[in-house]
Design a protein around this motif. Structure first.
Motif, mmCIF file in Angstrom:
data_model
loop_
_atom_site.group_PDB
_atom_site.id
_atom_site.type_symbol
_atom_site.label_atom_id
_atom_site.label_comp_id
_atom_site.label_asym_id
_atom_site.label_seq_id
_atom_site.Cartn_x
_atom_site.Cartn_y
_atom_site.Cartn_z
ATOM 1 N N LEU A 1 0.848 -1.191 0.000
ATOM 2 C CA LEU A 1 0.000 0.000 0.000
ATOM 3 C C LEU A 1 0.881 1.238 0.000
ATOM 4 O O LEU A 1 1.857 1.315 0.736
ATOM 5 C CB LEU A 1 -0.922 0.015 1.218
ATOM 6 N N THR A 2 0.530 2.194 -0.816
ATOM 7 C CA THR A 2 1.306 3.433 -0.904
ATOM 8 C C THR A 2 0.742 4.487 0.048
ATOM 9 O O THR A 2 -0.376 4.352 0.549
ATOM 10 C CB THR A 2 1.263 3.990 -2.338
ATOM 11 N N ASP A 3 1.514 5.521 0.245
ATOM 12 C CA ASP A 3 1.019 6.641 1.046
ATOM 13 C C ASP A 3 -0.220 7.251 0.392
ATOM 14 O O ASP A 3 -1.157 7.646 1.085
ATOM 15 C CB ASP A 3 2.101 7.709 1.223
ATOM 16 N N ASP A 4 -0.225 7.315 -0.929
ATOM 17 C CA ASP A 4 -1.406 7.829 -1.636
ATOM 18 C C ASP A 4 -2.620 6.941 -1.388
ATOM 19 O O ASP A 4 -3.725 7.442 -1.193
ATOM 20 C CB ASP A 4 -1.143 7.937 -3.142
ATOM 21 N N ASP A 5 -2.417 5.609 -1.399
ATOM 22 C CA ASP A 5 -3.517 4.688 -1.097
ATOM 23 C C ASP A 5 -4.079 4.993 0.281
ATOM 24 O O ASP A 5 -5.293 5.079 0.463
ATOM 25 C CB ASP A 5 -3.039 3.225 -1.094
ATOM 26 N N LEU A 6 -3.191 5.141 1.249
ATOM 27 C CA LEU A 6 -3.628 5.367 2.621
ATOM 28 C C LEU A 6 -4.328 6.704 2.778
ATOM 29 O O LEU A 6 -5.265 6.826 3.571
ATOM 30 C CB LEU A 6 -2.443 5.246 3.573
ATOM 31 N N LYS B 1 -10.315 -11.699 5.456
ATOM 32 C CA LYS B 1 -9.729 -12.604 6.446
ATOM 33 C C LYS B 1 -8.446 -12.002 7.020
ATOM 34 O O LYS B 1 -8.236 -11.995 8.232
ATOM 35 C CB LYS B 1 -9.445 -13.966 5.825
ATOM 36 N N GLN B 2 -7.585 -11.486 6.140
ATOM 37 C CA GLN B 2 -6.340 -10.875 6.609
ATOM 38 C C GLN B 2 -6.612 -9.694 7.536
ATOM 39 O O GLN B 2 -5.979 -9.557 8.583
ATOM 40 C CB GLN B 2 -5.486 -10.419 5.429
ATOM 41 N N LEU B 3 -7.555 -8.837 7.137
ATOM 42 C CA LEU B 3 -7.863 -7.665 7.951
ATOM 43 C C LEU B 3 -8.448 -8.076 9.297
ATOM 44 O O LEU B 3 -8.050 -7.554 10.334
ATOM 45 C CB LEU B 3 -8.817 -6.727 7.212
ATOM 46 N N ASP B 4 -9.370 -9.045 9.279
ATOM 47 C CA ASP B 4 -9.967 -9.515 10.534
ATOM 48 C C ASP B 4 -8.926 -10.156 11.446
ATOM 49 O O ASP B 4 -8.907 -9.905 12.651
ATOM 50 C CB ASP B 4 -11.106 -10.490 10.264
ATOM 51 N N ASP B 5 -8.034 -10.986 10.865
ATOM 52 C CA ASP B 5 -6.979 -11.631 11.657
ATOM 53 C C ASP B 5 -6.037 -10.585 12.244
ATOM 54 O O ASP B 5 -5.701 -10.626 13.424
ATOM 55 C CB ASP B 5 -6.180 -12.617 10.807
ATOM 56 N N TRP B 6 -5.621 -9.639 11.419
ATOM 57 C CA TRP B 6 -4.709 -8.600 11.871
ATOM 58 C C TRP B 6 -5.371 -7.708 12.913
ATOM 59 O O TRP B 6 -4.782 -7.368 13.923
ATOM 60 C CB TRP B 6 -4.254 -7.764 10.673
ATOM 61 N N GLU C 1 -10.190 -13.172 0.977
ATOM 62 C CA GLU C 1 -8.864 -13.269 1.596
ATOM 63 C C GLU C 1 -8.477 -11.939 2.239
ATOM 64 O O GLU C 1 -7.905 -11.912 3.334
ATOM 65 C CB GLU C 1 -7.810 -13.694 0.573
ATOM 66 N N ALA C 2 -8.786 -10.822 1.571
ATOM 67 C CA ALA C 2 -8.488 -9.506 2.150
ATOM 68 C C ALA C 2 -9.250 -9.317 3.457
ATOM 69 O O ALA C 2 -8.689 -8.826 4.440
ATOM 70 C CB ALA C 2 -8.841 -8.403 1.152
ATOM 71 N N ARG D 1 -13.031 1.378 6.116
ATOM 72 C CA ARG D 1 -12.725 -0.054 6.069
ATOM 73 C C ARG D 1 -12.908 -0.631 4.668
ATOM 74 O O ARG D 1 -12.069 -1.388 4.192
ATOM 75 C CB ARG D 1 -13.608 -0.808 7.071
ATOM 76 N N ASP D 2 -13.997 -0.287 3.999
ATOM 77 C CA ASP D 2 -14.244 -0.822 2.660
ATOM 78 C C ASP D 2 -13.168 -0.385 1.675
ATOM 79 O O ASP D 2 -12.750 -1.165 0.817
ATOM 80 C CB ASP D 2 -15.617 -0.385 2.142
ATOM 81 N N GLN D 3 -12.719 0.849 1.801
ATOM 82 C CA GLN D 3 -11.646 1.346 0.943
ATOM 83 C C GLN D 3 -10.355 0.570 1.202
ATOM 84 O O GLN D 3 -9.630 0.211 0.283
ATOM 85 C CB GLN D 3 -11.402 2.840 1.191
ATOM 86 N N LEU D 4 -10.070 0.318 2.481
ATOM 87 C CA LEU D 4 -8.871 -0.428 2.844
ATOM 88 C C LEU D 4 -8.929 -1.840 2.265
ATOM 89 O O LEU D 4 -7.954 -2.317 1.678
ATOM 90 C CB LEU D 4 -8.700 -0.479 4.366
ATOM 91 N N LEU D 5 -10.058 -2.505 2.414
ATOM 92 C CA LEU D 5 -10.204 -3.858 1.864
ATOM 93 C C LEU D 5 -9.952 -3.870 0.360
ATOM 94 O O LEU D 5 -9.257 -4.748 -0.163
ATOM 95 C CB LEU D 5 -11.598 -4.414 2.164
ATOM 96 N N GLY D 6 -10.517 -2.913 -0.341
ATOM 97 C CA GLY D 6 -10.337 -2.839 -1.791
ATOM 98 C C GLY D 6 -8.892 -2.640 -2.192
ATOM 99 O O GLY D 6 -8.400 -3.271 -3.134
ATOM 100 N N LYS D 7 -8.192 -1.778 -1.473
ATOM 101 C CA LYS D 7 -6.793 -1.512 -1.803
ATOM 102 C C LYS D 7 -5.906 -2.703 -1.448
ATOM 103 O O LYS D 7 -4.960 -3.006 -2.177
ATOM 104 C CB LYS D 7 -6.292 -0.251 -1.089
ATOM 105 N N ILE D 8 -6.195 -3.384 -0.349
ATOM 106 C CA ILE D 8 -5.437 -4.593 -0.004
ATOM 107 C C ILE D 8 -5.618 -5.617 -1.120
ATOM 108 O O ILE D 8 -4.649 -6.221 -1.600
ATOM 109 C CB ILE D 8 -5.896 -5.174 1.353
ATOM 110 N N GLN D 9 -6.855 -5.795 -1.533
ATOM 111 C CA GLN D 9 -7.177 -6.750 -2.589
ATOM 112 C C GLN D 9 -6.436 -6.392 -3.885
ATOM 113 O O GLN D 9 -5.795 -7.243 -4.514
ATOM 114 C CB GLN D 9 -8.680 -6.745 -2.808
ATOM 115 N N GLU D 10 -6.507 -5.134 -4.260
ATOM 116 C CA GLU D 10 -5.907 -4.672 -5.507
ATOM 117 C C GLU D 10 -4.383 -4.778 -5.485
ATOM 118 O O GLU D 10 -3.776 -5.339 -6.401
ATOM 119 C CB GLU D 10 -6.322 -3.212 -5.723
ATOM 120 N N ARG D 11 -3.752 -4.239 -4.462
ATOM 121 C CA ARG D 11 -2.288 -4.179 -4.412
ATOM 122 C C ARG D 11 -1.632 -5.536 -4.173
ATOM 123 O O ARG D 11 -0.531 -5.784 -4.640
ATOM 124 C CB ARG D 11 -1.816 -3.222 -3.322
#
Length: 73
Positions: free
Chosen positions: A24-29, A56-61, A53-54, A36-46
């Protein structure tokens, strides 16, 4: 909730997010801005993973991270 407060807390929290998902880039952040939905989308994309899976990763983290940003706002 005061938008200035949310934005201020996101500034502190986003460093932890970037540590976990290094692609994730600073621009993404900046675009995510605590949504939360934006974060999930960017995790998925990047990271080239599925939405499930995104999530699951976010929930686990999130469960391991003492700062529950998304639950507070």
């Amino acid at each position: 909730m005061n938008n200035d407060r949310v934005e201020g807390n996101w500034m502190q929290f986003k460093g932890k997010v970037k540590e976990q998902w290094g692609k994730l880039t600073d621009d993404d952040l900046d675009v995510i801005a605590g949504k939360r939905d934006q974060l999930l989308g960017k995790i998925q994309e990047r990271h080239g993973i599925t939405k499930d899976e995104a999530e699951k990763q976010l929930d686990d983290w999130h469960g391991r991270n003492p700062t529950n940003f998304f639950e507070r706002y």
